[in-house]
Design a protein around this motif. Structure first.
Motif, short mmCIF file in Angstrom:
data_model
loop_
_atom_site.label_atom_id
_atom_site.label_comp_id
_atom_site.label_asym_id
_atom_site.label_seq_id
_atom_site.Cartn_x
_atom_site.Cartn_y
_atom_site.Cartn_z
N GLY A 1 15.68 -7.96 10.13
CA GLY A 1 15.95 -9.31 9.40
C GLY A 1 15.10 -9.49 8.28
N LEU A 2 14.33 -8.52 7.78
CA LEU A 2 13.60 -8.85 6.41
C LEU A 2 14.23 -8.06 5.32
CD1 LEU A 2 10.09 -8.58 7.84
CD2 LEU A 2 11.63 -10.97 7.58
N ALA A 3 13.63 -8.16 3.95
CA ALA A 3 14.31 -7.43 2.99
C ALA A 3 13.27 -6.76 2.05
CB ALA A 3 15.19 -8.58 2.25
N ILE A 4 12.43 -5.87 2.86
CA ILE A 4 11.26 -5.30 1.93
C ILE A 4 11.90 -3.69 1.35
CG2 ILE A 4 9.10 -4.42 2.21
CD1 ILE A 4 9.52 -7.56 2.56
N SER A 5 11.47 -3.45 0.12
CA SER A 5 11.93 -2.48 -0.11
C SER A 5 11.05 -1.19 -0.05
CB SER A 5 11.76 -2.49 -1.97
OG SER A 5 10.48 -2.42 -2.30
N PRO A 6 11.54 -0.01 -0.08
CA PRO A 6 10.80 1.23 0.34
C PRO A 6 9.33 1.16 -0.57
CG PRO A 6 12.94 1.96 -0.02
CD PRO A 6 12.88 0.54 -0.42
N GLN A 7 9.52 0.83 -1.85
CA GLN A 7 8.46 0.81 -2.62
C GLN A 7 7.31 -0.26 -1.86
OE1 GLN A 7 11.41 0.61 -3.72
NE2 GLN A 7 11.46 2.43 -4.62
N LEU B 1 12.12 -2.87 6.57
CA LEU B 1 13.20 -2.54 5.43
C LEU B 1 14.32 -3.23 5.19
CD1 LEU B 1 13.36 -0.21 3.22
CD2 LEU B 1 14.42 1.31 5.09
N ASP B 2 14.77 -3.52 3.99
CA ASP B 2 15.89 -4.32 3.53
C ASP B 2 17.17 -3.42 4.25
OD1 ASP B 2 17.76 -5.83 2.49
OD2 ASP B 2 17.93 -4.88 0.65
N ASP C 1 9.73 -8.70 -1.03
CA ASP C 1 8.54 -7.78 -1.57
C ASP C 1 7.38 -8.91 -2.10
OD1 ASP C 1 9.91 -5.55 -0.80
OD2 ASP C 1 9.26 -4.43 -2.80
N THR C 2 7.62 -9.45 -2.97
CA THR C 2 6.56 -10.44 -3.67
C THR C 2 5.74 -11.21 -2.51
OG1 THR C 2 7.66 -10.37 -5.69
CG2 THR C 2 5.97 -11.97 -5.45
N GLU C 3 6.72 -12.10 -1.96
CA GLU C 3 6.05 -12.99 -0.79
C GLU C 3 5.58 -12.10 0.22
OE1 GLU C 3 7.43 -16.33 2.38
OE2 GLU C 3 8.99 -15.45 1.02
N TYR C 4 5.95 -11.28 0.71
CA TYR C 4 5.58 -10.54 1.73
C TYR C 4 4.53 -9.89 1.42
CZ TYR C 4 5.47 -7.09 5.64
OH TYR C 4 4.87 -6.13 6.49
N LEU C 5 4.15 -9.10 0.29
CA LEU C 5 2.90 -8.43 0.04
C LEU C 5 1.76 -9.19 -0.29
CD1 LEU C 5 4.24 -5.60 -2.29
CD2 LEU C 5 3.44 -5.34 0.11
N GLN C 6 1.80 -10.55 -0.91
CA GLN C 6 0.92 -11.35 -0.89
C GLN C 6 0.36 -11.93 0.33
OE1 GLN C 6 1.28 -14.98 -0.47
NE2 GLN C 6 -0.94 -15.26 -0.94
N LYS C 7 1.31 -12.06 1.19
CA LYS C 7 0.77 -12.64 2.50
C LYS C 7 -0.23 -11.61 3.15
CE LYS C 7 3.92 -16.57 3.33
NZ LYS C 7 5.22 -16.75 4.05
N SER D 1 4.88 7.35 1.88
CA SER D 1 3.57 6.55 2.30
C SER D 1 2.31 7.30 2.62
CB SER D 1 3.90 5.40 3.36
OG SER D 1 2.72 4.69 3.72
N ILE D 2 2.60 8.23 3.28
CA ILE D 2 1.42 9.13 3.83
C ILE D 2 0.71 9.84 2.70
CG2 ILE D 2 0.66 11.22 5.14
CD1 ILE D 2 2.59 9.97 7.26
#
Length: 316
Positions: free
Chosen positions: A231-237, A224-225, A192-198, A276-277
């Motif tokens: 192949g990524l690890a992003i949380s639902p949040q 989604l993780d 999340d942290t790296e992804y959302l920053q980018k 999300s909606i």
């Protein structure tokens, strides 16, 4: 001269610009259960939104079927002869098509579960039919490279493409990458942290570099993780926050935005899309009244929002 089309109709103002058809949900004697894609996820998203009292059947924009003449705006006759007709979702203003986002399909070739180049078609319809719409930005945040629309707009300076994807997975289309104006290649297991920053940095950068007349946002949930193909690890949040970042950037600049849901290969992605909606609504980033109030302030914006009704996404 715009081609003739039956896809254009007036949408009652009481309707949310959320596009859906039961035909989006694919069944074939139970065999769909053997495929990694949740073929019923679009219907589940709508049901979740109904449970939360956001929408009802009478408030949804029903997708309409595209004719061969509509599809020939993008596809060749030879390619269409290999396929059956799909569904064209009708959008306006801000719009969310709970299907669509077939970003691996180009004008003459399908791929990666994608049969129709709906993103290309939506943009070409806009350029053809809406005065004052001459620039588009594609923000593609599916886990996979969007090589279909990239090939279609390879030499088109009117279309700015930002693509954030796992560099190691399908399709690895080196030729198509030449069309990407803002390329962000991710490592396996990005969190999340790296992804959302980018995402935040590059969405802001893309829209500051060129203010488009329309944003097409490909919001794949295959980031989604645990997704077997992403192949990524992003949380639902993290996914909910990602969509919020994109909509905030669009709304703050008063740029119409069309969101399509694209890939996502876990059963829980339908709930995440619905959440999300709902989050976008709770934050005031989407609302039935938002379109009307902004349109009163700008005839040009009203023209764009009303016309996006007539344009957008093909869904199987």
């Amino acid at each position: 001269m715009p081609h003739r089309s039956e896809l254009y109709e007036d949408i009652p103002s009481v309707c949310w610009p959320i596009v859906y058809s039961p035909d989006y949900n694919i069944t074939f004697m139970g065999l769909e259960k053997l495929h990694p894609f949740d073929a019923g996820k679009w219907g589940k998203v709508i049901n979740f939104l109904k449970e939360e009292k956001l929408i009802g059947d009478d408030l949804i924009v029903q997708a309409r079927e595209a004719t061969d003449e509509d599809l020939l705006v993008v596809h060749t006759r030879r390619y269409l002869n290999k396929l059956k007709a799909g569904k064209l979702a009708v959008d306006r203003g801000w719009a969310i098509n709970v299907g669509g986002g077939f970003h691996h399909c180009s004008s003459d070739k399908g791929g990666g579960f994608c049969a129709y180049a709906d993103i290309t078609l939506a943009i070409k319809f806009l350029f053809e039919r809406v005065p004052g719409v001459s620039k588009a930005t594609i923000i593609d945040l599916d886990a996979h490279q969007g090589n279909g629309h990239e090939r279609d707009f390879m030499d088109d300076q009117k279309v700015y493409i930002m693509d954030v994807y796992n560099r190691y997975i399908y399709p690895g289309d080196g030729f198509a990458k030449r069309a990407i104006k803002r390329k962000v290649e991710l490592e396996w297991g990005t969190e999340d942290t790296e992804y959302l920053q980018k995402v935040h940095t590059h969405v802001e950068g893309a829209l500051n570099e060129l203010k488009p007349d329309i944003i097409v946002y490909n919001a794949g949930t295959d980031i989604l993780d645990g997704d077997p193909l992403g192949g990524l690890a992003i949380s639902p949040q993290g996914i909910v926050k990602r969509d919020e970042v994109v909509f905030k950037a669009a709304r703050s600049r008063r740029i119409p935005i069309l969101m399509v849901t694209s890939g996502g290969y876990q059963k829980r992605t339908a709930r995440i899309i619905a959440d999300s909606i709902l989050n976008l609504h709770n934050l005031g980033l989407i609302d039935k009244e938002l379109v009307a109030s902004e349109a009163e302030n700008s005839k040009v914006e009203k023209m764009i929002r009303d016309s996006v009704t007539d344009l957008t996404n093909l869904s199987l």
